[in-house]
Design a protein around this motif. Structure first.
Motif, PDB file in Angstrom:
ATOM      1  N   LYS A  93      13.211  59.954  56.783  1.00 50.12           N
ATOM      2  CA  LYS A  93      13.507  59.192  55.563  1.00 50.12           C
ATOM      3  C   LYS A  93      14.640  58.173  55.738  1.00 50.12           C
ATOM      4  O   LYS A  93      15.214  57.724  54.752  1.00 50.12           O
ATOM      5  CB  LYS A  93      13.839  60.142  54.394  1.00 50.12           C
ATOM      6  N   GLU A  94      14.953  57.806  56.969  1.00 48.39           N
ATOM      7  CA  GLU A  94      16.025  56.846  57.199  1.00 48.39           C
ATOM      8  C   GLU A  94      15.497  55.614  57.923  1.00 48.39           C
ATOM      9  O   GLU A  94      14.407  55.619  58.478  1.00 48.39           O
ATOM     10  CB  GLU A  94      17.162  57.491  58.005  1.00 48.39           C
ATOM     11  N   GLU A  95      16.304  54.564  57.887  1.00 44.49           N
ATOM     12  CA  GLU A  95      15.941  53.300  58.522  1.00 44.49           C
ATOM     13  C   GLU A  95      16.757  53.106  59.793  1.00 44.49           C
ATOM     14  O   GLU A  95      17.990  53.190  59.768  1.00 44.49           O
ATOM     15  CB  GLU A  95      16.187  52.131  57.567  1.00 44.49           C
ATOM     16  N   ALA A  96      16.061  52.877  60.893  1.00 38.45           N
ATOM     17  CA  ALA A  96      16.721  52.565  62.157  1.00 38.45           C
ATOM     18  C   ALA A  96      16.644  51.056  62.371  1.00 38.45           C
ATOM     19  O   ALA A  96      15.557  50.490  62.427  1.00 38.45           O
ATOM     20  CB  ALA A  96      16.041  53.310  63.308  1.00 38.45           C
ATOM     21  N   LYS A  97      17.801  50.403  62.470  1.00 31.28           N
ATOM     22  CA  LYS A  97      17.841  48.953  62.648  1.00 31.28           C
ATOM     23  C   LYS A  97      18.051  48.617  64.120  1.00 31.28           C
ATOM     24  O   LYS A  97      18.937  49.176  64.768  1.00 31.28           O
ATOM     25  CB  LYS A  97      18.952  48.338  61.790  1.00 31.28           C
ATOM     26  N   VAL A  98      17.215  47.710  64.619  1.00 33.09           N
ATOM     27  CA  VAL A  98      17.222  47.400  66.045  1.00 33.09           C
ATOM     28  C   VAL A  98      17.234  45.888  66.237  1.00 33.09           C
ATOM     29  O   VAL A  98      16.591  45.149  65.484  1.00 33.09           O
ATOM     30  CB  VAL A  98      15.974  47.974  66.740  1.00 33.09           C
ATOM     31  N   THR A  99      17.946  45.435  67.254  1.00 31.94           N
ATOM     32  CA  THR A  99      17.936  44.025  67.632  1.00 31.94           C
ATOM     33  C   THR A  99      17.497  43.910  69.084  1.00 31.94           C
ATOM     34  O   THR A  99      18.034  44.599  69.958  1.00 31.94           O
ATOM     35  CB  THR A  99      19.314  43.377  67.459  1.00 31.94           C
ATOM     36  N   THR A 115      11.745  54.557  59.185  1.00 33.72           N
ATOM     37  CA  THR A 115      11.358  53.160  59.359  1.00 33.72           C
ATOM     38  C   THR A 115      12.182  52.542  60.482  1.00 33.72           C
ATOM     39  O   THR A 115      13.365  52.852  60.631  1.00 33.72           O
ATOM     40  CB  THR A 115      11.597  52.368  58.057  1.00 33.72           C
ATOM     41  N   ILE A 116      11.533  51.672  61.263  1.00 30.62           N
ATOM     42  CA  ILE A 116      12.241  50.879  62.267  1.00 30.62           C
ATOM     43  C   ILE A 116      12.141  49.413  61.841  1.00 30.62           C
ATOM     44  O   ILE A 116      11.043  48.891  61.673  1.00 30.62           O
ATOM     45  CB  ILE A 116      11.633  51.057  63.666  1.00 30.62           C
ATOM     46  N   THR A 117      13.274  48.775  61.642  1.00 33.57           N
ATOM     47  CA  THR A 117      13.294  47.362  61.270  1.00 33.57           C
ATOM     48  C   THR A 117      14.232  46.612  62.215  1.00 33.57           C
ATOM     49  O   THR A 117      15.086  47.203  62.881  1.00 33.57           O
ATOM     50  CB  THR A 117      13.776  47.150  59.833  1.00 33.57           C
ATOM     51  N   GLU A 149       4.140  36.203  74.763  1.00 28.52           N
ATOM     52  CA  GLU A 149       3.208  35.596  75.711  1.00 28.52           C
ATOM     53  C   GLU A 149       3.868  34.823  76.843  1.00 28.52           C
ATOM     54  O   GLU A 149       3.304  34.745  77.939  1.00 28.52           O
ATOM     55  CB  GLU A 149       2.234  34.680  74.974  1.00 28.52           C
ATOM     56  N   THR A 150       5.035  34.252  76.603  1.00 31.52           N
ATOM     57  CA  THR A 150       5.698  33.490  77.672  1.00 31.52           C
ATOM     58  C   THR A 150       6.967  34.150  78.201  1.00 31.52           C
ATOM     59  O   THR A 150       7.416  33.820  79.301  1.00 31.52           O
ATOM     60  CB  THR A 150       6.055  32.064  77.190  1.00 31.52           C
ATOM     61  N   LEU A 151       7.543  35.070  77.438  1.00 30.99           N
ATOM     62  CA  LEU A 151       8.814  35.675  77.831  1.00 30.99           C
ATOM     63  C   LEU A 151       8.668  37.070  78.410  1.00 30.99           C
ATOM     64  O   LEU A 151       9.656  37.655  78.867  1.00 30.99           O
ATOM     65  CB  LEU A 151       9.770  35.708  76.628  1.00 30.99           C
ATOM     66  N   GLY A 152       7.453  37.618  78.369  1.00 28.66           N
ATOM     67  CA  GLY A 152       7.227  38.930  78.966  1.00 28.66           C
ATOM     68  C   GLY A 152       7.507  40.078  78.021  1.00 28.66           C
ATOM     69  O   GLY A 152       7.164  40.027  76.839  1.00 28.66           O
ATOM     70  N   LYS A 153       8.177  41.136  78.553  1.00 29.58           N
ATOM     71  CA  LYS A 153       8.421  42.345  77.771  1.00 29.58           C
ATOM     72  C   LYS A 153       9.871  42.797  77.913  1.00 29.58           C
ATOM     73  O   LYS A 153      10.489  42.637  78.959  1.00 29.58           O
ATOM     74  CB  LYS A 153       7.514  43.493  78.235  1.00 29.58           C
ATOM     75  N   VAL A 154      10.390  43.380  76.833  1.00 23.68           N
ATOM     76  CA  VAL A 154      11.663  44.100  76.858  1.00 23.68           C
ATOM     77  C   VAL A 154      11.463  45.358  76.024  1.00 23.68           C
ATOM     78  O   VAL A 154      10.571  45.413  75.165  1.00 23.68           O
ATOM     79  CB  VAL A 154      12.842  43.276  76.299  1.00 23.68           C
ATOM     80  N   SER A 155      12.275  46.380  76.268  1.00 25.37           N
ATOM     81  CA  SER A 155      12.132  47.618  75.503  1.00 25.37           C
ATOM     82  C   SER A 155      13.460  48.341  75.414  1.00 25.37           C
ATOM     83  O   SER A 155      14.389  48.069  76.183  1.00 25.37           O
ATOM     84  CB  SER A 155      11.069  48.525  76.141  1.00 25.37           C
ATOM     85  N   GLN A 156      13.525  49.248  74.473  1.00 21.21           N
ATOM     86  CA  GLN A 156      14.690  50.116  74.349  1.00 21.21           C
ATOM     87  C   GLN A 156      14.300  51.390  73.602  1.00 21.21           C
ATOM     88  O   GLN A 156      13.300  51.435  72.882  1.00 21.21           O
ATOM     89  CB  GLN A 156      15.847  49.417  73.636  1.00 21.21           C
ATOM     90  N   LYS A 157      15.084  52.437  73.814  1.00 21.78           N
ATOM     91  CA  LYS A 157      14.846  53.694  73.121  1.00 21.78           C
ATOM     92  C   LYS A 157      15.447  53.621  71.718  1.00 21.78           C
ATOM     93  O   LYS A 157      16.574  53.135  71.529  1.00 21.78           O
ATOM     94  CB  LYS A 157      15.478  54.853  73.889  1.00 21.78           C
ATOM     95  N   VAL A 158      14.679  54.098  70.751  1.00 19.63           N
ATOM     96  CA  VAL A 158      15.111  54.071  69.354  1.00 19.63           C
ATOM     97  C   VAL A 158      14.929  55.458  68.763  1.00 19.63           C
ATOM     98  O   VAL A 158      13.854  56.058  68.892  1.00 19.63           O
ATOM     99  CB  VAL A 158      14.311  53.042  68.534  1.00 19.63           C
ATOM    100  N   THR A 159      15.966  55.966  68.122  1.00 17.53           N
ATOM    101  CA  THR A 159      15.891  57.269  67.463  1.00 17.53           C
ATOM    102  C   THR A 159      15.679  57.076  65.966  1.00 17.53           C
ATOM    103  O   THR A 159      16.425  56.336  65.313  1.00 17.53           O
ATOM    104  CB  THR A 159      17.173  58.083  67.706  1.00 17.53           C
ATOM    105  N   VAL A 160      14.655  57.741  65.446  1.00 21.25           N
ATOM    106  CA  VAL A 160      14.296  57.655  64.030  1.00 21.25           C
ATOM    107  C   VAL A 160      14.602  58.994  63.369  1.00 21.25           C
ATOM    108  O   VAL A 160      14.190  60.041  63.869  1.00 21.25           O
ATOM    109  CB  VAL A 160      12.798  57.315  63.864  1.00 21.25           C
ATOM    110  N   LYS A 161      15.309  58.944  62.259  1.00 19.96           N
ATOM    111  CA  LYS A 161      15.591  60.150  61.481  1.00 19.96           C
ATOM    112  C   LYS A 161      14.730  60.175  60.227  1.00 19.96           C
ATOM    113  O   LYS A 161      14.337  59.124  59.716  1.00 19.96           O
ATOM    114  CB  LYS A 161      17.072  60.202  61.111  1.00 19.96           C
TER     115      LYS A 161
END
Length: 239
Positions: free
Chosen positions: A227-233, A36-38, A213-225
């Motif tokens: 049955k585990e939860e990857a927390k991202v900000t 899961t990515i949260t 819609e007004t701020l555009g796009k941002v991105s980052q690489k996220v690693t998922v394991k």
């Protein structure tokens, strides 16, 4: 004939039967041991004050409640109505087109950002008892521009291809919405706390992107394991 020439001939023949887009298409199926990515999408800087919208038409219906500009909503320092999605996943959980609803209750589109997988059907509702006109500004999908009088409670449209589409009402100029037709089932619209959640993600490293819609796009690489939860900000700001 040389081996390379034979491979080229077969590849060209395959493209004639199966377009490149279909050869590279997302493959859906069962996901075992998915993760899961949260996380949250934060707004950098001082939160803007809510901007009131002026109701200039059909006030007996449209002015029953105050209208605020929905294009940039910040709650507790976090961003509402941003779409978080995985852009480079090729295989994962089933991708099932659905029937989703865009309401126009009170002369406002609800939800303001509606996300779904490409191929889904959108039912546009008109409970207001007045004339609306639903106008999309598509570039990839066929655009639509449809009058919806009070007796026509439902209109149905379909977006077959992935695209982010602006929708407006030609009768009530303050009404705006976005249709996010996703290319895979891994997407989430941030809620009133700026939070999101992507489930049943196969183990791996992915590009996770935020669209606003007004701020555009941002991105980052996220690693998922598994049955585990990857927390991202994420953090977005005005340019």
């Amino acid at each position: 004939m040389k081996t390379n020439s034979i491979v080229s001939v077969f590849f060209i023949a395959a493209l004639m039967v199966f377009p490149l887009s279909s050869l590279l298409a997302y493959e859906g199926g069962a996901v075992s041991d998915g993760g899961t990515i949260t996380g949250v999408v934060k707004f950098k800087g001082a939160a803007p004050a809510p901007k009131k919208l002026e109701v200039t038409k059909d006030k007996e219906v449209c002015a029953k409640s105050a209208k605020n500009d929905p294009t940039l909503i910040v709650s507790g320092g976090n961003l509402v109505n941003a779409v978080v999605s995985i852009t480079d996943i090729k295989k994962g959980k089933k991708m099932e087109p659905q029937k989703v609803t865009l309401d126009q209750n009170g002369c406002e589109y609800k939800p303001h950002v509606l996300a779904f997988v490409a191929g889904s059907t959108v039912e546009v509702l008109n409970p207001d008892g007045i004339l609306h006109n639903v106008h999309s500004y598509s570039k990839v999908n066929s655009p639509f521009n449809m009058a919806q009088p009070k007796f026509k409670k439902t209109l149905t449209v379909k977006l077959d291809k992935p695209e982010v589409v602006s929708v407006k009402c030609d009768v009530h100029g303050w009404m705006s919405a976005w249709l996010f037709a996703a290319e895979n089932p891994y997407f989430s619209v941030t809620d009133n706390s700026g939070s999101f959640k992507l489930t049943d993600v196969p183990a791996g490293t992915y590009n996770v992107e935020v669209w606003h819609e007004t701020l555009g796009k941002v991105s980052q690489k996220v690693t998922v394991k598994a049955k585990e939860e990857a927390k991202v900000t994420f953090e977005m700001e005005k340019k």
